[in-house]
Design an enzyme around this catalytic site. Structure first.
Site, PDB file in Angstrom:
ATOM      1  N   SER A  12       0.837  -1.201   0.000  1.00 28.19           N
ATOM      2  CA  SER A  12       0.000   0.000   0.000  1.00 28.19           C
ATOM      3  C   SER A  12       0.876   1.257   0.000  1.00 28.19           C
ATOM      4  O   SER A  12       1.664   1.452  -0.921  1.00 28.19           O
ATOM      5  CB  SER A  12      -0.951  -0.035   1.194  1.00 28.19           C
ATOM      6  N   ASP A  20      -8.429  -5.005  -6.576  1.00 26.83           N
ATOM      7  CA  ASP A  20      -7.914  -3.994  -5.646  1.00 26.83           C
ATOM      8  C   ASP A  20      -7.936  -2.618  -6.321  1.00 26.83           C
ATOM      9  O   ASP A  20      -7.149  -2.349  -7.230  1.00 26.83           O
ATOM     10  CB  ASP A  20      -6.494  -4.361  -5.219  1.00 26.83           C
ATOM     11  N   HIS A  80      -7.605  -5.640  -0.709  1.00 24.34           N
ATOM     12  CA  HIS A  80      -6.363  -4.897  -0.504  1.00 24.34           C
ATOM     13  C   HIS A  80      -5.537  -5.456   0.650  1.00 24.34           C
ATOM     14  O   HIS A  80      -4.408  -5.021   0.871  1.00 24.34           O
ATOM     15  CB  HIS A  80      -6.692  -3.424  -0.238  1.00 24.34           C
TER      16      HIS A  80
END
Length: 538
Positions: free
Chosen positions: A345, A402, A468
């Site tokens: 991320s 995602d 995610h």
């Protein structure tokens, strides 16, 4: 009550015929009733024959599937615990496979799993039976797994050694998440102390440096007045990762070199979220004259802020990581070294900035590779070209579901962008937009695309957080074979952590069976549950 809901399918025609004849017996004094009864009997007979034919076809189909299953069993894909167990369940499994809900929709047939699948599920959920994919010697081929040829021939199908390395580097990121959540607050003397104690998954590495990211923005004073208990959530400087180096001779020999790992976690604090939304591209200092003429590299404003800003008591992330890498290169001078930057991320975005910086921090810098999970776009095409010119290798692991991997910037797929640039007129227009538009982002490197829908355990409509989640990523990588292949049957990664964190996104069949296995996951898998807000992989 329906007869078909309570009786075996093999005797169904007998009872349906009896019940039909009972209803249709008319009075001999009423000829019309007799004719109606005869027509009813004929209709019921036709329905009965059609039902018998349908069940016969289903039985033949199941027999063919049974032969295929036996063939797979003989090849070692699935093994029965005993031959006696197989014979005992043979007849029952045949009836279970008749999918009675398709014939009688009102009859809800519960999903069942064979004993061998239950045993496998119990094994995947048990901490006493954790297995790992093969950890073979990389030897002289380590540079290929590190991206020297852009992972050509290793992605589709996925090489088993590369799969193991990807999962291993993902676990380094999980260690960063866990370390942060165990102590999220940054004390005043933090920068003066040694590295934090990180519970590394690979004991052959040791942590040499703690890394901090500082936001250049702050919350208004009234926020502290209204919510004084937010604490670490509003702090400007936060622990974001670490530098570790392999210190085990046998592991160095297996990998073919001494590896330096830089692991970075994802977004956790309010100010980090705030920096994520500062999505305008800003210029970075030009490193060459060619770059300044042909187009200057630009990166997202918020990411650059977290990378370059120094805190009151801690140096900037850029300064810390460069100084530590320079020290380690000097300390192990003469040895074969590699630098691996890995993040998830926000950490995946910062990993590209770190790789850009450390690739030229020393005259003879070791090869640099980035393994990113669920990373957003970071910079423009000139930034991507700059990384390529520095020979920084990037492997992006992307989940098709995602949404984070498709932001910031214009919502144009990488495939469409590539096709448009191959045409003359459109390519020139896009090049102009790259230099002028503040959201002209471009991804970097090679892509390994996984898909939540390929997992036999996750729901195909899993929510955004699950798609995610880092543990979900590692689960998908561990089960990935190739783009045109199903989830591999012999995937080794335990499901315990995934079930514990993403229970609502696991198929009901497995959550119910998990309960039936009498496994106390909360006790058997003592995952720490900190009081702070969880990140996508806590």
């Amino acid at each position: 009550m329906l007869i078909g809901a309570t009786l075996p399918a093999t005797n169904l025609h007998f009872f349906q015929a009896r019940r039909a004849s009972f209803r249709c017996n008319g009075s001999p004094l009423n000829p019309s009733a007799v004719r109606a009864a005869a027509n009813s009997v004929n209709t019921q007979t036709v329905k009965t024959e059609m039902t018998k034919k349908h069940l016969s076809n289903l039985e033949k189909l199941l027999q063919n599937q049974s032969r295929k299953t036996q063939l797979l069993d003989s090849q070692g894909v699935h093994r029965e615990s005993s031959n006696g167990l197989k014979e005992e369940n043979k007849g029952r499994n045949l009836l279970e496979g008749l999918s009675l809900s398709r014939i009688w929709p009102e009859h809800k047939v519960a999903e069942e799993m064979s004993p061998r699948h239950l045993n496998r599920l119990k094994k995947l959920l048990s901490s006493n039976n954790i297995e790992y994919s093969p950890r073979n010697s990389l030897g002289s081929r380590w540079k290929e797994y590190h991206g020297s040829n852009d992972w050509l021939g290793l992605i589709d199908p996925l090489n088993e050694n590369l799969r193991r390395e990807l999962v291993r580097y993902g676990e380094f990121i999980q260690a960063a998440y866990h370390c942060f959540h165990s102590s999220p607050a940054t004390c005043a003397e933090e920068g003066l102390l040694g590295p934090r104690n990180v519970a590394l998954p690979d004991k052959s590495y040791k942590v040499t440096k703690s890394l901090y990211a500082t936001s250049s923005i702050g919350l208004p004073k009234w926020v502290d007045d209204v919510a004084p208990d937010l604490g670490w959530m509003t702090q400007r400087s936060s622990w974001i990762g670490y530098v570790a180096v392999c210190d085990d001779r046998s592991e160095i020999q297996r990998m073919g070199r001494r590896d330096i790992v830089i692991a970075l976690r994802g977004t956790a604090t309010c100010l980090e979220w705030g920096e994520n939304f500062r999505d305008l591209l800003v210029q970075t200092p030009a490193e060459t004259e060619t770059e300044s003429v042909e187009g200057q590299a630009k990166v997202e404003c918020g990411f650059l802020s977290l990378f370059q800003t120094a805190g009151v008591n801690v140096p900037s992330l850029a300064e810390s990581v460069v100084n530590e890498v320079q020290r380690l290169i000097e300390q192990y001078k003469g040895e074969s070294l590699s630098i691996t930057v890995t993040g998830h991320s926000l950490g995946a975005a910062l990993a590209l900035l770190v790789a850009d910086e450390v690739s030229t921090c020393a005259p003879d810098a070791p090869p640099v590779a980035v393994f990113s999970f669920g990373g957003p776009r970071v910079g423009n095409r000139s930034f991507a070209d700059r990384l390529n010119s520095k020979n920084v290798k990037v492997l992006r692991i992307v989940n098709s579901q995602d949404v984070i991997t498709r932001v910031p910037g214009m919502f144009v797929s990488e495939e469409l962008d590539k096709k448009l640039r191959e045409s003359g007129f459109v390519s020139g227009l896009l090049n102009v937009l790259d230099k002028s538009m503040p959201w002209a982002y471009a991804h970097v490197g090679t892509e390994l695309r996984v898909d939540t829908r390929m997992s036999p355990f996750l729901k195909p409509n899993a929510d955004v957080a699950c798609c995610h989640d880092l543990e979900a990523y590692l689960h998908l990588v561990d089960g990935y074979l190739a783009s045109n292949c199903p989830f591999r049957a012999n995937a080794k990664r335990s499901l315990a952590k995934l079930l514990n964190e993403q229970r609502s996104n696991i198929k009901r069949l497995y959550t119910c069976k998990g309960k039936g296995l009498n496994l106390n996951l909360e006790r058997e898998h003592s995952f720490s549950r900190p009081s702070c807000l969880p990140s996508p992989s806590s």
